[in-house]
Design a protein around this motif. Structure first.
Motif: not given
Length: 241
Positions: A179-185, A199
């Motif tokens: 999820g953090a990779w999906r949102t750029g975190q 993504r």
């Protein structure tokens, strides 16, 4: 950084790590314990969250770091230190450490050979299990999603020099990282292949894969696979230490 100075930073950082994890783990510092200057003692700050000798704990979030490739562990320490990954305790512990000492930490945990937890039911429907297995073993070529095994090894125990094993990691942790990779975190060195892959996955796919991976196990003595002889399916900045 000299080892003694680095040890002081680690031991001081133990207090912050303890505050971050004590409630989940029931951990309590022992102010009367004798401190010896050994690598195992210095790594006690890591053990508070990651469990004894770097195993994943029952808290449901912190990952196993024992036995991961040294190059992978070093890359993650640098990612926390340089702000590509975000965790207050990790950033505090690592902020003054030299690359040489970070490599020593990575080497220590990479050399631990500890048993994996037994397999357990993933809590997925038959359809969800098939979806997860397809993504792990075959990927989704129509969306340019490579199979997990193409990079992380056929046994999913990692691949030298810097790809981590994924089996038995807590599903909450895996879901959070994807999820953090999906949102750029969460980011890695460019080209950030995992960011691109995450993504391209739906939230339902992320959840199924995370729960399936967490429910598998590996036999004692399993090691990361040798470095790939063929190029990886995607350019990946984190594939080298």
């Amino acid at each position: 950084m000299r080892p003694v100075v680095a040890a002081a930073f680690i031991l001081a950082g133990l207090h912050l790590a303890t505050n971050a994890c004590a409630q989940a783990e029931g951990a309590r510092p022992n102010p009367t314990a004798k401190v010896t200057d050994s690598m195992a003692q210095r790594m006690q700050a890591c053990v508070v969250c990651h469990g004894k000798e770097g195993r994943a704990t029952s808290a449901g979030y912190y990952p196993r770091i024992a036995g991961k490739p040294q190059g992978y562990l070093f890359n993650q320490l640098k990612n926390f230190q340089e702000g590509r990954r975000h965790n207050e305790a990790m950033s505090h512990l690592l902020q003054h450490m030299s690359d040489d000492y970070l490599r020593a930490i990575a080497s220590y945990f990479s050399e631990l050979d500890l048993p994996y937890p037994p397999a357990r039911a993933p809590g997925l429907s038959a359809e969800q299990q098939q979806l997860a297995k397809t993504l792990v073993l075959k990927g989704a070529p129509d969306r340019q999603v490579p199979a997990c095994v193409a990079c992380h090894g056929d046994g999913m125990a990692g691949r030298l020099p810097a790809m981590p094993g994924l089996l038995t990691l807590p599903s909450d942790y895996l879901t959070a990282q994807l999820g953090a990779w999906r949102t750029g975190q969460r980011k890695a060195r460019e080209p950030d292949c995992m960011g691109e892959i995450a993504r391209r996955l739906s939230p339902e796919e992320v959840g199924a894969v995370a729960r399936w991976l967490s429910a598998q196990t590996l036999p004692l003595g399993t090691k990361p696979a040798a470095a790939a002889l063929e190029p990886l399916p995607m350019r990946c900045g984190s594939s080298e230490p």
